[in-house]
Design an enzyme around this catalytic site. Structure first.
Site, PDB file in Angstrom:
ATOM      1  N   GLY A  80      31.391  39.130  41.797  1.00 23.10           N
ATOM      2  CA  GLY A  80      31.569  39.725  40.487  1.00 23.10           C
ATOM      3  C   GLY A  80      32.952  39.280  40.029  1.00 23.10           C
ATOM      4  O   GLY A  80      33.746  38.795  40.833  1.00 23.10           O
ATOM      5  N   CYS A 111      30.588  34.123  45.266  1.00 19.07           N
ATOM      6  CA  CYS A 111      30.860  34.182  43.833  1.00 19.07           C
ATOM      7  C   CYS A 111      32.358  34.052  43.547  1.00 19.07           C
ATOM      8  O   CYS A 111      32.963  33.027  43.841  1.00 19.07           O
ATOM      9  CB  CYS A 111      30.253  35.464  43.262  1.00 19.07           C
ATOM     10  SG  CYS A 111      30.169  35.574  41.471  1.00 19.07           S
ATOM     11  N   HIS A 112      32.993  35.088  43.006  1.00 13.15           N
ATOM     12  CA  HIS A 112      34.427  35.083  42.716  1.00 13.15           C
ATOM     13  C   HIS A 112      35.260  35.584  43.906  1.00 13.15           C
ATOM     14  O   HIS A 112      36.486  35.538  43.855  1.00 13.15           O
ATOM     15  CB  HIS A 112      34.735  35.955  41.493  1.00 13.15           C
ATOM     16  CG  HIS A 112      34.292  35.376  40.189  1.00 13.15           C
ATOM     17  ND1 HIS A 112      32.965  35.304  39.821  1.00 13.15           N
ATOM     18  CD2 HIS A 112      34.998  34.846  39.160  1.00 13.15           C
ATOM     19  CE1 HIS A 112      32.878  34.759  38.615  1.00 13.15           C
ATOM     20  NE2 HIS A 112      34.095  34.469  38.197  1.00 13.15           N
ATOM     21  N   ALA A 113      34.630  36.063  44.974  1.00  9.41           N
ATOM     22  CA  ALA A 113      35.381  36.606  46.115  1.00  9.41           C
ATOM     23  C   ALA A 113      36.281  35.585  46.812  1.00  9.41           C
ATOM     24  O   ALA A 113      37.265  35.997  47.436  1.00  9.41           O
ATOM     25  CB  ALA A 113      34.427  37.262  47.113  1.00  9.41           C
ATOM     26  N   TRP A 115      38.540  34.120  45.531  1.00 11.48           N
ATOM     27  CA  TRP A 115      39.868  34.454  45.016  1.00 11.48           C
ATOM     28  C   TRP A 115      40.665  35.241  46.054  1.00 11.48           C
ATOM     29  O   TRP A 115      41.865  35.049  46.210  1.00 11.48           O
ATOM     30  CB  TRP A 115      39.736  35.322  43.766  1.00 11.48           C
ATOM     31  CG  TRP A 115      39.706  34.611  42.453  1.00 11.48           C
ATOM     32  CD1 TRP A 115      40.111  33.335  42.171  1.00 11.48           C
ATOM     33  CD2 TRP A 115      39.266  35.174  41.219  1.00 11.48           C
ATOM     34  NE1 TRP A 115      39.940  33.080  40.831  1.00 11.48           N
ATOM     35  CE2 TRP A 115      39.424  34.185  40.223  1.00 11.48           C
ATOM     36  CE3 TRP A 115      38.756  36.420  40.859  1.00 11.48           C
ATOM     37  CZ2 TRP A 115      39.098  34.409  38.890  1.00 11.48           C
ATOM     38  CZ3 TRP A 115      38.431  36.633  39.535  1.00 11.48           C
ATOM     39  CH2 TRP A 115      38.597  35.643  38.558  1.00 11.48           C
TER      40      TRP A 115
END
Length: 186
Positions: A80, A111-113, A115
């Site tokens: 997310g 996904c965005h994890a 980051w």
């Protein structure tokens, strides 16, 4: 060799996690026989993001303060946009990620994890994937970004989006059953 039925798996999330990226691993790893716990920053339920709006709350099993990394065989970080952006500024989360990494335990981010993995300083020189909008972030952090459903580098598992959940979850099971991985400390 370790079995998934003996494994304890930790999921860490806060508000704004991609609903399917938390629930599918939680439910399917649990169905495979693993003990799965969700830790949130404060031990309270977290609300997901589902499609174009807020999803529903998921109850937490414990707070981040109550987590002992030694109790777990793997760490799963759902994506997310909101969830990983909030988690990557929490030093306790980064310390936890580094602990799993340095101990050679399975570490999975979708996904965005990634980051969070970037902020923890553990991606340089690694083969990884992510949601396409953060591919430049992953590359700039020194990782070798690949556009594949699941990429694994010594027990570090990354996937792109909810469409990759089958491959992501299968790879988590496979890596947990391989046991600890020999990696350089972060």
């Amino acid at each position: 060799m370790p079995q998934i039925t003996d494994a304890k798996i930790l999921i860490v999330a806060t508000h704004g996690f991609e609903q399917s990226e938390l629930e599918a691993p939680r439910d399917r790893l649990g169905a495979a026989g693993a003990t799965v716990h969700l830790a949130t920053l404060d031990g309270k339920p977290a609300r997901g993001w589902d499609g174009d709006d807020w999803g529903h709350e998921v109850p937490a099993d414990l707070s981040l303060d109550d987590v002992d990394p030694a109790d777990y065989d793997a760490l799963v970080l759902p994506g997310g946009q909101i969830n990983p952006d909030l988690l990557r500024v929490e030093e306790d989360v980064l310390t936890l990620v580094r602990s799993f990494h340095d101990s050679g335990k399975t570490l999975a981010a979708i996904c965005h994890a990634p980051w969070i993995l970037i902020e923890a300083g553990i991606v340089k020189g690694r083969d990884m994937t992510s949601y396409k909008s953060i591919s430049t972030d992953v590359k700039n952090a020194g990782a070798n970004w690949k556009d594949e459903a699941v990429v694994t580098d010594q027990g570090l598992i990354t996937s792109r989006n909810p469409n990759d959940l089958d491959a992501f979850i299968s790879k988590i099971i496979e890596e947990v059953e391989e046991g600890k991985h020999d990696r350089k400390a972060a």
